[in-house]
Design a protein around this motif. Structure first.
Motif, PDB file in Angstrom:
ATOM      1  N   GLY A   1       7.964  -2.355  13.004  1.00 20.08           N
ATOM      2  CA  GLY A   1       9.088  -3.138  13.082  1.00 20.08           C
ATOM      3  C   GLY A   1      10.228  -2.607  11.838  1.00 20.08           C
ATOM      4  O   GLY A   1      10.211  -1.478  11.605  1.00 20.08           O
ATOM      5  N   PRO A   2      11.289  -3.412  11.628  1.00 16.55           N
ATOM      6  CA  PRO A   2      12.269  -2.856  10.721  1.00 16.55           C
ATOM      7  C   PRO A   2      11.655  -2.556   9.334  1.00 16.55           C
ATOM      8  O   PRO A   2      10.895  -3.316   8.683  1.00 16.55           O
ATOM      9  N   SER A   3      11.930  -1.320   8.977  1.00 14.40           N
ATOM     10  CA  SER A   3      11.469  -0.686   7.761  1.00 14.40           C
ATOM     11  C   SER A   3      12.301  -0.801   6.466  1.00 14.40           C
ATOM     12  O   SER A   3      13.590  -0.769   6.704  1.00 14.40           O
ATOM     13  N   GLY A   4      11.973  -0.830   5.377  1.00 16.47           N
ATOM     14  CA  GLY A   4      12.818  -0.999   4.205  1.00 16.47           C
ATOM     15  C   GLY A   4      13.636   0.383   4.157  1.00 16.47           C
ATOM     16  O   GLY A   4      13.041   1.368   4.680  1.00 16.47           O
ATOM     17  N   GLU A   5      14.647   0.506   3.463  1.00 17.61           N
ATOM     18  CA  GLU A   5      15.457   1.583   3.228  1.00 17.61           C
ATOM     19  C   GLU A   5      15.128   2.302   2.138  1.00 17.61           C
ATOM     20  O   GLU A   5      13.812   2.215   1.537  1.00 17.61           O
ATOM     21  N   THR A   6      15.470   3.597   1.834  1.00 17.34           N
ATOM     22  CA  THR A   6      15.085   4.420   0.888  1.00 17.34           C
ATOM     23  C   THR A   6      15.018   3.681  -0.551  1.00 17.34           C
ATOM     24  O   THR A   6      15.683   2.674  -0.674  1.00 17.34           O
TER      25      THR A   6
ATOM     26  N   GLU B   1       5.816   5.108  -1.616  1.00 22.05           N
ATOM     27  CA  GLU B   1       6.953   5.606  -2.479  1.00 22.05           C
ATOM     28  C   GLU B   1       7.277   4.376  -3.397  1.00 22.05           C
ATOM     29  O   GLU B   1       8.137   4.506  -4.311  1.00 22.05           O
ATOM     30  N   GLY B   2       6.648   3.110  -3.423  1.00 22.05           N
ATOM     31  CA  GLY B   2       6.989   2.067  -4.298  1.00 22.05           C
ATOM     32  C   GLY B   2       7.546   0.943  -3.730  1.00 22.05           C
ATOM     33  O   GLY B   2       7.873   0.023  -4.352  1.00 22.05           O
ATOM     34  N   ASP B   3       7.691   1.031  -2.362  1.00 25.05           N
ATOM     35  CA  ASP B   3       8.400  -0.200  -1.651  1.00 25.05           C
ATOM     36  C   ASP B   3       7.667  -1.307  -1.496  1.00 25.05           C
ATOM     37  O   ASP B   3       6.607  -1.450  -1.078  1.00 25.05           O
ATOM     38  N   ARG B   4       8.094  -2.587  -2.019  1.00 22.32           N
ATOM     39  CA  ARG B   4       7.426  -3.702  -2.038  1.00 22.32           C
ATOM     40  C   ARG B   4       8.221  -5.010  -1.405  1.00 22.32           C
ATOM     41  O   ARG B   4       7.730  -6.001  -1.652  1.00 22.32           O
ATOM     42  N   ARG B   5       9.308  -4.754  -0.929  1.00 20.62           N
ATOM     43  CA  ARG B   5      10.208  -5.794  -0.519  1.00 20.62           C
ATOM     44  C   ARG B   5      10.006  -6.149   0.808  1.00 20.62           C
ATOM     45  O   ARG B   5      10.315  -5.286   1.654  1.00 20.62           O
TER      46      ARG B   5
END
Length: 242
Positions: A94-99, A207-211
């Motif tokens: 699905g759509p992934s979070g950006e950098t 990398e730390g993305d949790r949003r």
């Protein structure tokens, strides 16, 4: 003494050999043909087939069609993998979070002017729940934040921040969809609204993305009001699993 009429003595004369009767003996066909050839004055030469060469030519090697077919099949499979895999991976995640790098902080105008613009070129990480967006391209691209009573194409109606210390959920996409489905939206008079979801992938999670973001996007029209009385924010950043 016996006297012969020719005046010869009495000496005995040896007997002459008796003639051999060959009339009754058949001749062979070969002998007859030889005799006929000799009688005609021509030399008889029997027919012999042409002599075969001592070394036969080496057989021509068969073309290895099977190898070409196998190589072609491997090329087709490789092309299918390289072309289709990114599409399948994107559909699965699905759509992934950006950098994670939000870039320089974009300043907001606390008192927008007549154009209603609060901030331009705002990265997704700096958009806050409740923001109404114009110049909207996708959930991962910067947008312009405007007052919600101005024409706009999208609104961030909800956000969830997952715990920092939690492992990547295997059902991340389903969990994000469940969260966004709990947000009640007001009806839009001038557009059909579809909720688009942005969530972490395994790579961005590492990398730390949790949003997780829930964006209400207008199709076949524009929005001119907020779709939620209160945007939803669930911040589990410091939550520790028991």
């Amino acid at each position: 003494m016996d006297t012969r009429p020719d005046g010869s003595g009495d000496e005995s004369t040896p007997d002459a050999p008796e003639p051999t009767d060959t009339a009754g003996t058949p001749e062979s066909p070969e002998a007859s043909e030889t005799a006929e050839a000799a009688g005609s004055g021509d030399r008889y030469v029997p027919y012999l087939p042409p002599r075969q060469p001592d070394t036969a030519p080496a057989p021509r090697p068969r073309r290895q069609r099977g190898w070409w077919i196998a190589i072609g099949a491997l090329v087709v499979v490789a092309l299918a993998v390289f072309v289709l895999w990114p599409l399948l991976s994107s559909a699965q995640n699905g759509p992934s979070g950006e950098t994670l790098d939000p870039g320089p902080t974009v300043s907001r105008d606390a008192e927008p002017g007549l154009d209603g613009i609060v901030a331009r070129e705002v990265p997704p990480a700096q958009i806050v729940p409740g923001d109404c967006l114009t110049d909207f391209e996708s959930v991962g691209e910067p947008s312009t934040v405007v007052e919600c009573n101005r024409d706009h194409e999208a609104q961030l109606v909800g956000r969830k921040l997952w715990p920092t210390g939690r492992a990547f959920p295997e059902d991340m996409q389903a969990a994000a969809e469940r969260f966004c489905a709990t947000i009640e939206l007001d009806s839009a008079a001038n557009a059909q609204v579809i909720v688009e979801i942005s969530h972490p992938t395994q790579g961005t999670w590492d990398e730390g993305d949790r949003r997780v973001d829930c964006l209400a996007v207008a199709h076949d029209g524009t929005l001119d009001a907020s779709l939620v009385a209160e945007p939803v924010l669930e911040d589990w950043t410091d939550h520790v699993d028991g």
